[in-house]
Design a protein around this motif. Structure first.
Motif, PDB file in Angstrom:
ATOM      1  N   LEU A   2       0.791  -1.139   0.078  1.00  0.00           N
ATOM      2  CA  LEU A   2       0.125  -0.045   0.035  1.00  0.00           C
ATOM      3  C   LEU A   2       0.781   1.163  -0.023  1.00  0.00           C
ATOM      4  CD1 LEU A   2      -2.569  -0.789   2.616  1.00  0.00           C
ATOM      5  CD2 LEU A   2      -2.948  -1.121   0.220  1.00  0.00           C
ATOM      6  N   ASN A   3       0.535   2.149  -0.934  1.00  0.00           N
ATOM      7  CA  ASN A   3       1.174   3.310  -0.993  1.00  0.00           C
ATOM      8  C   ASN A   3       0.428   4.555  -0.913  1.00  0.00           C
ATOM      9  OD1 ASN A   3       3.498   5.023  -1.627  1.00  0.00           O
ATOM     10  ND2 ASN A   3       3.545   4.773  -3.663  1.00  0.00           N
ATOM     11  N   GLN A   4       0.935   5.736  -0.322  1.00  0.00           N
ATOM     12  CA  GLN A   4       0.224   6.888  -0.263  1.00  0.00           C
ATOM     13  C   GLN A   4       0.778   7.828  -1.422  1.00  0.00           C
ATOM     14  OE1 GLN A   4      -1.469   9.058   3.110  1.00  0.00           O
ATOM     15  NE2 GLN A   4      -0.832   7.385   4.610  1.00  0.00           N
ATOM     16  N   VAL A   5      -0.504   8.255  -2.364  1.00  0.00           N
ATOM     17  CA  VAL A   5       0.043   8.754  -3.600  1.00  0.00           C
ATOM     18  C   VAL A   5      -0.817  10.160  -3.280  1.00  0.00           C
ATOM     19  CG1 VAL A   5       0.050   9.078  -5.866  1.00  0.00           C
ATOM     20  CG2 VAL A   5       0.169   7.183  -4.721  1.00  0.00           C
ATOM     21  N   SER A  16      -4.906  12.693  -0.608  1.00  0.00           N
ATOM     22  CA  SER A  16      -4.160  11.605  -0.520  1.00  0.00           C
ATOM     23  C   SER A  16      -4.938  10.378  -0.934  1.00  0.00           C
ATOM     24  CB  SER A  16      -3.559  11.520   0.908  1.00  0.00           C
ATOM     25  OG  SER A  16      -3.299  10.329   1.417  1.00  0.00           O
ATOM     26  N   THR A  17      -4.313   9.627  -1.854  1.00  0.00           N
ATOM     27  CA  THR A  17      -4.966   8.273  -2.358  1.00  0.00           C
ATOM     28  C   THR A  17      -4.167   7.172  -1.769  1.00  0.00           C
ATOM     29  OG1 THR A  17      -5.588   9.439  -4.118  1.00  0.00           O
ATOM     30  CG2 THR A  17      -5.749   7.279  -4.503  1.00  0.00           C
ATOM     31  N   VAL A  18      -4.670   6.113  -1.673  1.00  0.00           N
ATOM     32  CA  VAL A  18      -3.885   4.822  -1.252  1.00  0.00           C
ATOM     33  C   VAL A  18      -4.028   4.008  -2.326  1.00  0.00           C
ATOM     34  CG1 VAL A  18      -3.809   2.742   0.354  1.00  0.00           C
ATOM     35  CG2 VAL A  18      -4.433   4.794   1.165  1.00  0.00           C
ATOM     36  N   ILE A  19      -2.769   3.448  -2.801  1.00  0.00           N
ATOM     37  CA  ILE A  19      -2.665   2.703  -4.331  1.00  0.00           C
ATOM     38  C   ILE A  19      -2.008   1.486  -3.625  1.00  0.00           C
ATOM     39  CG2 ILE A  19      -1.324   2.421  -6.306  1.00  0.00           C
ATOM     40  CD1 ILE A  19      -3.375   4.568  -6.547  1.00  0.00           C
ATOM     41  N   ARG A  31      12.349   6.054  -1.623  1.00  0.00           N
ATOM     42  CA  ARG A  31      11.782   6.885  -0.831  1.00  0.00           C
ATOM     43  C   ARG A  31      11.955   8.454  -1.237  1.00  0.00           C
ATOM     44  NH1 ARG A  31       7.940   9.365   2.081  1.00  0.00           N
ATOM     45  NH2 ARG A  31       8.745  10.591   3.812  1.00  0.00           N
ATOM     46  N   GLN A 118       4.792  11.025  -3.810  1.00  0.00           N
ATOM     47  CA  GLN A 118       4.303   9.777  -3.292  1.00  0.00           C
ATOM     48  C   GLN A 118       5.303   9.532  -2.309  1.00  0.00           C
ATOM     49  OE1 GLN A 118       3.763   6.667  -6.473  1.00  0.00           O
ATOM     50  NE2 GLN A 118       4.155   8.133  -8.037  1.00  0.00           N
ATOM     51  N   GLU A 119       4.551   8.742  -1.228  1.00  0.00           N
ATOM     52  CA  GLU A 119       5.468   8.249  -0.037  1.00  0.00           C
ATOM     53  C   GLU A 119       6.732   7.450  -0.774  1.00  0.00           C
ATOM     54  OE1 GLU A 119       3.378   7.300   3.741  1.00  0.00           O
ATOM     55  OE2 GLU A 119       4.017   9.325   3.905  1.00  0.00           O
ATOM     56  N   LEU A 120       6.304   6.567  -1.437  1.00  0.00           N
ATOM     57  CA  LEU A 120       7.164   5.675  -2.099  1.00  0.00           C
ATOM     58  C   LEU A 120       7.017   5.683  -3.742  1.00  0.00           C
ATOM     59  CD1 LEU A 120       6.828   3.020   0.484  1.00  0.00           C
ATOM     60  CD2 LEU A 120       8.727   4.368   0.421  1.00  0.00           C
TER      61      LEU A 120
END
Lengths: 146, 150
Positions: A2-5, A16-19, A31, A118-120
């Motif tokens: 799971l990544n926060q975009v 903020s969207t979770v992908i 990162r 993106q967080e990552l």
């Protein structure tokens, strides 16, 4: 994974969207640490682009110039902790005569694909370049000729 | 405590060592929350991740049938995780608690609070999306929340 975009969804508004990211055998996860804002990003943010074009592109994460630290890699040439620049052009096919940045099928971060906000960032060895210790991160975050 | 004892046995604990604990049922935790937990666990004794209460909090009477008190919402928060703390300071606070207090323990931050070390617990902003998935309603929320990259 799971990544926060952080995507631009409308004029001057991020969400903020979770992908759910697909991690492949050759995936490398970076990162982001230092990003630079291009004039193209500002035009998206302030809605200075044609509305019809914006409607086809958003929601989308902005920023296509930046560097980061590797946090996951199975590649022996790129190890965890390496400081790398992220190449914005993403090839979806290989062509013998046309280079990646001229292929119609290629994607470009913060234009036809999520940018680096993106967080990552899930990428691979073809889309990252190691940065020497001589370049500091603030300068290293600029990818285009100033 | 089993986790801390394992660390103690296997690696030993130094005074500067911290631990970051997280509910496995909160998969949407962000890098920012984790980083702030680590930073403040190093500078303060303990960290609790909270979000400002959205709904009014109502305290009931002992029989749970009537209102006893409505606290000022401006000072009410809902606890999330991670909860992070200096391990040795956590162990000292834990040692101060009696068996009755230990029975009421629901989380790590409460150890510091029951040991009257409230001021040493730093509040870090959580996020609404860092919610806990424990009911089928939560699961549906979580499933609708996650998208694929187009």
């Amino acid at each position: 994974m799971l990544n926060q975009v952080y995507r631009l969804v409308s004029e001057r508004k991020f969400e903020s969207t979770v992908i759910s990211e697909n991690i492949a055998e050759d995936s490398i996860i970076v990162r982001p640490t230092f990003l630079s804002i291009c004039h193209a990003d500002q035009r998206y943010y302030t809605f200075k682009r044609n509305r019809d074009i914006l409607a086809t592109k958003l929601p989308m994460a902005l920023i296509h110039e930046g560097i980061g630290d590797i946090v996951y890699s199975k590649n022996s040439e790129f190890v965890i902790g390496d400081r790398v620049a992220m190449v914005p052009t993403i090839a979806t096919e290989a062509d013998k005569s046309i280079s990646v940045n001229h292929l119609q099928s290629s994607k470009f971060r913060s234009s036809s694909y999520d940018g680096l906000m993106q967080e990552l960032v899930v990428t691979n060895s073809r889309n990252i370049v190691k940065i020497t210790d001589k370049i500091n991160s603030q300068v290293g975050s600029f990818k285009e000729i100033i | 405590m089993a986790g801390i004892m394992y660390i103690k046995r296997t690696f030993g604990i130094n005074d500067e060592d911290i631990i970051v604990t997280h509910d496995a049922v909160r998969p949407f935790v962000s890098q920012r929350i984790i980083k702030e937990n680590i930073d403040f666990a190093l500078s303060d004794d303990a960290v609790d991740t909270v979000i400002a209460a959205i709904d009014t909090i109502v305290e009931s009477s002992d029989d749970k049938n009537y209102i006893k008190n409505i606290p000022n919402r401006n000072f009410m928060y809902q606890g999330q995780t991670p909860q992070s703390f200096n391990i040795n300071k956590f162990l000292s606070a834990y040692a101060l608690l009696d068996s009755k207090q230990l029975d009421t323990l629901t989380d790590a931050a409460k150890v510091f609070s029951l040991a009257n070390l409230n001021n040493n617990v730093k509040l870090v902003s959580g996020e609404q999306q860092n919610f806990k998935i424990t009911t089928s309603f939560d699961l549906k929320m979580a499933e609708s929340f996650v998208s694929e990259r187009s």
